[in-house]
Design an enzyme around this catalytic site. Structure first.
Site, PDB file in Angstrom:
ATOM      1  N   GLY A   1     -42.584  48.309 -12.817  1.00 50.83           N
ATOM      2  CA  GLY A   1     -43.275  46.810 -12.158  1.00 50.83           C
ATOM      3  C   GLY A   1     -42.901  46.683 -10.730  1.00 50.83           C
ATOM      4  O   GLY A   1     -43.137  45.016 -10.699  1.00 50.83           O
TER       5      GLY A   1
ATOM      6  N   LYS B   1     -46.143  45.975 -23.129  1.00 54.91           N
ATOM      7  CA  LYS B   1     -45.317  44.813 -23.213  1.00 54.91           C
ATOM      8  C   LYS B   1     -45.863  43.841 -23.755  1.00 54.91           C
ATOM      9  O   LYS B   1     -46.346  43.724 -24.909  1.00 54.91           O
ATOM     10  CB  LYS B   1     -44.963  44.813 -21.773  1.00 54.91           C
ATOM     11  CG  LYS B   1     -44.595  46.157 -20.957  1.00 54.91           C
ATOM     12  CD  LYS B   1     -44.066  45.907 -19.546  1.00 54.91           C
ATOM     13  CE  LYS B   1     -43.639  47.451 -18.968  1.00 54.91           C
ATOM     14  NZ  LYS B   1     -42.865  47.266 -17.739  1.00 54.91           N
TER      15      LYS B   1
HETATM   16  P1  PGA Z   1     -45.086  49.843 -14.938  1.00 58.19           P
HETATM   17  O1  PGA Z   1     -44.221  49.937 -16.261  1.00 58.19           O
HETATM   18  O2  PGA Z   1     -46.174  50.977 -14.879  1.00 58.19           O
HETATM   19  O3  PGA Z   1     -45.755  48.475 -15.026  1.00 58.19           O
HETATM   20  O4  PGA Z   1     -43.986  49.995 -13.838  1.00 58.19           O
HETATM   21  C1  PGA Z   1     -43.755  51.072 -16.912  1.00 58.19           C
HETATM   22  C2  PGA Z   1     -42.951  50.863 -17.931  1.00 58.19           C
HETATM   23  O5  PGA Z   1     -42.130  49.807 -18.150  1.00 58.19           O
HETATM   24  O6  PGA Z   1     -43.036  51.512 -18.956  1.00 58.19           O
END
Ligand code: PGA
Length: 277
Positions: A192, A13
């Site tokens: 998240g 991200k």
């Molecule tokens: P996360 O994000 O593992 O932090 O939940 C996954 C994603 O958005 O691809």
């Protein structure tokens, strides 16, 4: 599961600039030398286990350079790309620019793009179609919100998003499924939040996706298509997710940011693939 292999993709991200990228790769290299050996390396060599890191644009080039010095094949993907090859699209990146830099993978339609940046089923399809036509590999994301799940609409939403992703004709859709399109099922409520889908919930959704693909293009191509689960995947919960017959890997955000936890995810992938041989 075995014939499709496992892909562990780390979506950074908007985290890790070039300096943090250098640190990540050098630590990952050092740690992996002692633990990614024997059977795990063989899995990488045979393509049964694949690793991919998806950094922000400004760290892409550094990540690509460093990936070449890793003791195992580590691919690098972009987080998004425009459907046009060039033009007046301030803030966007195109397929030809990525290809010139040496990239061959792009993530498309992440729910954060849909939620915050106006991405729609239509723009997800345009990007996917154009990038596949330019010979890219694409990880296309789908997934329902909490409200949609709670009102029993998960299947309807996944069908809508999948219908939007594929061209109408069977012939057009078939060209998608030559192994270069990976579907990532990421329930929005699990991203998240620390609220991972249970293995049963993940498998149920992945079966919906695979049935859709079977109806669309036939069982052969559908069986070959990798479907990743994403949403709060960690080294602690990945084993049970990878036990599911239709879960072919993971798209991981938070737990991919630290080399030790990304490496633990790769080891879990190797373990699951070896167990299913
Ligand atoms: P996360 O994000 O593992 O932090 O939940 C996954 C994603 O958005 O691809």
């Amino acid at each position: 599961m075995s014939s499709r292999g496992i892909l562990i993709a780390g979506n950074w991200k908007m985290n890790h600039g070039p300096a943090a990228t250098v640190k990540f790769f050098s630590e990952l290299k050092e740690r992996s030398l002692s633990v990614l050996t024997g059977d795990a390396l063989d899995l990488f060599r045979s393509g049964k286990l694949r690793a991919c890191i998806i950094p922000p644009y400004m760290s892409l080039f550094r990540a690509l350079e460093l990936s070449k010095g890793m003791p195992f094949p580590l691919e690098v993907a972009a987080q998004n790309a425009h459907w046009e090859k060039s033009g007046a699209y301030t803030g966007e990146i195109s397929g030809p620019i990525l290809a010139e830099m040496g990239f061959s993978w792009v993530l498309i339609g992440h729910s954060e793009r849909r939620q915050y940046f106006g991405e729609t089923d239509d723009t997800v399809r345009k990007r996917t179609e154009s990038l596949l036509a330019q010979n890219f590999k694409v990880i296309a994301c789908i997934g329902e919100t909490r409200a949609e799940r709670e009102s029993g609409k998960t299947e309807e939403i996944l069908h809508r998003q999948l219908r939007g992703l594929f061209p109408d004709s069977k012939a057009g859709a078939s060209t998608y499924l030559d192994g270069r399109l990976v579907i990532a099922y990421e329930p929005v409520w699990a991203i998240g939040t620390g609220l991972t889908a249970t293995p049963a919930q993940a498998e149920e959704a992945h079966v919906i996706v695979r049935r859709f693909l079977t109806d669309k293009v036939g069982a052969g191509a559908a069986e070959k298509t990798q479907i990743l689960y994403g949403g709060s995947v960690t080294p602690e919960n990945i084993d049970s997710l990878l036990l599911c017959k239709n879960v072919d890997g993971a798209l991981v955000g938070g737990a991919s940011l630290k080399p030790e936890s990304y490496l633990a995810l790769l080891l879990a992938g190797a373990k699951a693939e070896l167990a299913n041989r």
